[in-house]
Design a protein around this motif. Structure first.
Motif, PDB file in Angstrom:
ATOM      1  N   SER A 193      33.661  51.142  44.538  1.00 43.74           N
ATOM      2  CA  SER A 193      33.962  50.214  45.630  1.00 43.74           C
ATOM      3  C   SER A 193      33.526  48.781  45.296  1.00 43.74           C
ATOM      4  CB  SER A 193      33.381  50.713  46.956  1.00 43.74           C
ATOM      5  OG  SER A 193      31.999  50.879  46.785  1.00 43.74           O
ATOM      6  N   SER A 194      32.603  48.620  44.350  1.00 45.91           N
ATOM      7  CA  SER A 194      32.206  47.263  43.932  1.00 45.91           C
ATOM      8  C   SER A 194      33.100  46.678  42.845  1.00 45.91           C
ATOM      9  CB  SER A 194      30.778  47.256  43.383  1.00 45.91           C
ATOM     10  OG  SER A 194      29.920  47.982  44.187  1.00 45.91           O
ATOM     11  N   LEU A 195      33.938  47.506  42.216  1.00 49.67           N
ATOM     12  CA  LEU A 195      34.693  47.022  41.057  1.00 49.67           C
ATOM     13  C   LEU A 195      35.555  45.789  41.319  1.00 49.67           C
ATOM     14  CD1 LEU A 195      35.967  50.111  39.007  1.00 49.67           C
ATOM     15  CD2 LEU A 195      34.238  48.434  38.337  1.00 49.67           C
ATOM     16  N   PRO A 196      36.276  45.708  42.459  1.00 54.33           N
ATOM     17  CA  PRO A 196      37.086  44.499  42.658  1.00 54.33           C
ATOM     18  C   PRO A 196      36.243  43.223  42.621  1.00 54.33           C
ATOM     19  CG  PRO A 196      37.823  46.232  44.127  1.00 54.33           C
ATOM     20  CD  PRO A 196      36.544  46.730  43.486  1.00 54.33           C
ATOM     21  N   SER A 197      35.062  43.244  43.224  1.00 50.55           N
ATOM     22  CA  SER A 197      34.250  42.022  43.180  1.00 50.55           C
ATOM     23  C   SER A 197      33.655  41.805  41.789  1.00 50.55           C
ATOM     24  CB  SER A 197      33.181  42.013  44.280  1.00 50.55           C
ATOM     25  OG  SER A 197      32.281  43.051  44.061  1.00 50.55           O
ATOM     26  N   ASN A 198      33.323  42.867  41.076  1.00 48.57           N
ATOM     27  CA  ASN A 198      32.874  42.715  39.677  1.00 48.57           C
ATOM     28  C   ASN A 198      33.990  42.118  38.813  1.00 48.57           C
ATOM     29  OD1 ASN A 198      31.362  45.957  39.989  1.00 48.57           O
ATOM     30  ND2 ASN A 198      30.338  43.993  40.222  1.00 48.57           N
ATOM     31  N   ALA A 199      35.232  42.527  39.102  1.00 46.40           N
ATOM     32  CA  ALA A 199      36.367  41.997  38.330  1.00 46.40           C
ATOM     33  C   ALA A 199      36.543  40.505  38.610  1.00 46.40           C
ATOM     34  CB  ALA A 199      37.645  42.771  38.658  1.00 46.40           C
TER      35      ALA A 199
END
Ligand code: UD1
Ligand code: BG6
Ligand code: NA
Length: 365
Positions: A193-199
């Motif tokens: 769920s954090s991946l989009p912001s990490n991207a």
């Protein structure tokens, strides 16, 4: 359709925070994942003796990135097949196998021939594709649409990261009956769920990658060393450089370095080493030391704050990326390499969206 971007590849790289979001939409729950297309088949997959991942090009690399967590979360042995090689060998496929076919377009000829072959041999055939209504989607018994949105650039970028995420959800769903890995599964779900912001965060390296590209513009070759979760990142980073920037590039397993590739190392050949935090970190630190002692020209990708841990001498160029759940790190680590390949192509004056001699299967449904 390119909007404010110069090329589709550039647009698709920058779209990843959004495409990763749409891949997971409606599928991630606190308690687990919900893949509508697999509900009826999960028990059969769990009972299979083996999972065989099959694909070509970037889609094969995405499956390779998924292999470690698929094995870890399900306990089922996973083998890898390049579609054409499976056919060339007529390799054994059994009724007790689950064959997972990965294809952005769902129309790649070799992948579809391998699908016919696996169907004839009685395996359960699962598709991971971006294209609703594609031949792959129709002919597989079940599967997951990655929902990354239409990909136009011949070099696959956003589909790669969404394929890995779709397979992470597949692994979570198949492994969801295992009590011993529940905490691990919860950590991975929270990592997803954090991946989009990490991207979004890692895309801020765009200008740095352009500068790095300008320093590599005249190189004849580029090596990329990875291992563990990021062996696939090395292969895929090198494939991007090769296919769009038209520069020779090889992705290599760092564990094999001393069994051949080390002979190539000198002060001119640029080498990217992926050394983000995971269980292989200290092994990568020693690879870096061995390369430096042979005067290697190193570019090291590490976790934020690790620059001096990976390169105490300060003689490497460092790319710092956000730290995410170890098995999901390949989703983030490929993005700077996509940016590098993109800028290298533009600076070398080649066609980004239609590389020489390559084509994409683009069938409208
Ligand atoms: C489906 C709907 C989606 C809707 C959602 C609501 C479609 C295409 N998808 O998504 O629009 O918002 O329900 O619950 O209508 N399949 C294969 N092979 C493949 C890929 C998929 O056989 O390679 C099959 C699946 O097993 C499934 C169907 O195609 O039967 C749709 O797959 P998918 O879109 O991933 O399912 P949902 O996420 O449930
Ligand atoms: C090749 C493309 O022809 O097909 C690669 O040049 C691509 O970029 C490969 O990764 C597989 O395509 P697909 O649609 O099956 O993922
Ligand atoms: Na189907």
């Amino acid at each position: 359709k390119k909007g404010s971007y110069d090329h589709f590849m550039q647009k698709e790289i920058h779209e990843q925070p959004h495409s990763l979001t749409t891949t997971m939409r409606g599928r991630l729950k606190d308690s687990g994942v919900l893949l509508g297309g697999l509900k009826e088949h999960i028990k059969t997959i769990r009972r299979s003796r083996r999972v065989v991942f099959i694909g070509c090009g970037t889609s094969y690399n995405a499956a390779l990135a998924a292999r470690p967590f698929m094995e870890e979360l399900t306990g089922i042995p996973v083998t890898m097949e390049v579609a054409s090689d499976l056919l060339d060998r007529q390799g054994p496929i059994y009724r007790e196998d689950t064959a997972v076919f990965v294809s952005q377009s769902g129309e790649t000829a070799d992948t579809l021939l391998a699908l016919d072959y696996a169907l004839e041999n009685g395996a359960l055939c699962v598709g991971i594709t971006n294209t609703v209504g594609s031949t792959l989607s129709r002919r597989t018994h079940c599967g997951v649409h990655i929902n990354a949105g239409c990909e136009i650039g011949v070099a696959s970028t956003k589909a790669y990261t969404s394929q890995i995420v779709a397979m992470a959800m597949l692994a979570l769903a198949v492994g969801s009956d295992q009590i011993s890995t529940q905490a691990r599964r919860e950590a991975i779900i929270s990592g997803l769920s954090s991946l989009p912001s990490n991207a979004s965060e890692v895309l801020k390296l765009d200008a740095d990658m352009k500068e790095l590209a300008s320093s590599l513009i005249d190189s004849e070759s580029l090596l990329v060393f990875g291992r563990g979760y990021n062996y696939a990142t090395a292969l895929e980073g090198a494939l991007k450089v090769k296919e769009v920037a038209l520069m020779h590039s090889e992705g290599m397993l760092a564990g094999e370095m001393k069994h051949g590739p080390l002979a190539l190392v000198d002060e001119n050949l640029p080498i990217i080493v992926i050394a983000t935090r995971d269980a292989c970190f200290s092994k990568q630190q020693s690879v870096i030391q061995q390369l430096l002692s042979r005067k290697g020209r190193l570019i090291v990708m590490c976790s934020e704050g690790d620059a001096s841990a990976v390169c105490p001498s300060g003689s490497c160029r460092v790319i710092e990326v956000p730290d995410v759940a170890d098995c999901l790190q390949p989703v983030i680590n490929i993005i700077p390499l996509q940016l590098l390949a993109y800028h290298l192509t533009v600076l070398r004056g080649f066609d980004v969206d239609q590389p020489r001699n390559l084509a994409k299967s683009l069938i409208q449904h």
